[in-house]
Design an enzyme around this catalytic site. Sequence first.
Site, short mmCIF file in Angstrom:
data_model
loop_
_atom_site.label_atom_id
_atom_site.label_comp_id
_atom_site.label_asym_id
_atom_site.label_seq_id
_atom_site.Cartn_x
_atom_site.Cartn_y
_atom_site.Cartn_z
N CYS A 51 0.83 -1.21 0.00
CA CYS A 51 0.00 0.00 0.00
C CYS A 51 0.86 1.26 0.00
O CYS A 51 1.71 1.42 0.87
CB CYS A 51 -0.90 -0.03 1.23
N TYR A 182 -5.45 6.49 -9.06
CA TYR A 182 -6.67 5.73 -8.76
C TYR A 182 -7.86 6.28 -9.54
O TYR A 182 -8.75 5.53 -9.96
CB TYR A 182 -6.96 5.77 -7.26
#
Length: 350
Positions: A51, A182
């Site tokens: 992450c 994203y």
Amino acid sequence: MTQGSYVADKSSSGGEFNRDTSYITTRITRNGLDGYPVEAGRYRLVVARACPWANRAIIVRRLLGLEDALSIGFCGPTHDARSWTFDLDPGGLDPVLKIPRLQDAYFARDPNYPKGITVPAVVDVPTGAVVTNDFAQMTLDFSTEWTEFHRDGAPQLYPEPLRDEIDTVAKRIYTEVNNGVYRCGFAGSQEAYDAAYDRLFTALDWLSERLATQRYLVGDTITEADVRLFTTLARFDPVYHGHFKCNRSKLTEMPVLWAYARDLFQTPGFGDTIDFVQIKQHYYIVHADINPTRIVPKGPELANWLTPHGRESLGGRPFGDGTPPGPTRESERVPRTHGAVQDPSDHGAG
């Protein structure tokens, strides 16, 4: 990417990606105003190497030398619909918290916790409850509230005279780059994707121009702003270029940003935190809606991360009046086969 922290609302927003930014904002501070004073050994930082938001916390903890004061737990690179899990640990249990799922620590804080189970999270070990998952404030507090436990020679990642500029630059990096990739990857319509793509590369061009004449983003030393940009750049070619369709250019085809990224990668505390295998496993396996086959690509080649970057010619002092961190602790090292280098100190970088 943090589990459960995004939603692409195709019906009401034309398919634009919208991140849920409502976090547990309790802070750990010197004065303990929120009920959680800074104490060595009391808290555990739970992360996943895959992450980018958690990667920031890993880097800052290492640069500041908080290893003795703040333990760290690593989730595996993949998760199911419920939670990140500790499948890398013996028996699938975090050795300190004694839980199989990070979800358990969230439910210890709020049995009806309604949101995604995200990393990074700081957990209060005595109660087993999450204190905060506010990743942006978390690393700032490591710099400003945990100073009693900083190592000798720790850098000033959030120096007071530069905070306004750091905040301004970091805000644009977050909205346009960290979150921008994203926005491309989870766009729910062609129009939303096209707009996201243009926003992302406009910002990357702005960063290239800014970094063409200065070694670091703000001032002449590494700051929080550099940490926040680096974790996205490190994932750009392995994941975002193809998986998220951010494909105008690879990082390796953007000369200034590529040199800047290599400069940081070769600085102790940055490249030695990057696990390319886990990064690719996470995105390509978990995002089955984008990659239904869950096939993980073998490339790209990684040796070029260690090539000369030439950014020393711009001046700057990576750690200011401080010093580089020492070698990564053995228990926290990225496996040599998972990165371009096990530890930058192995080859004298920095």
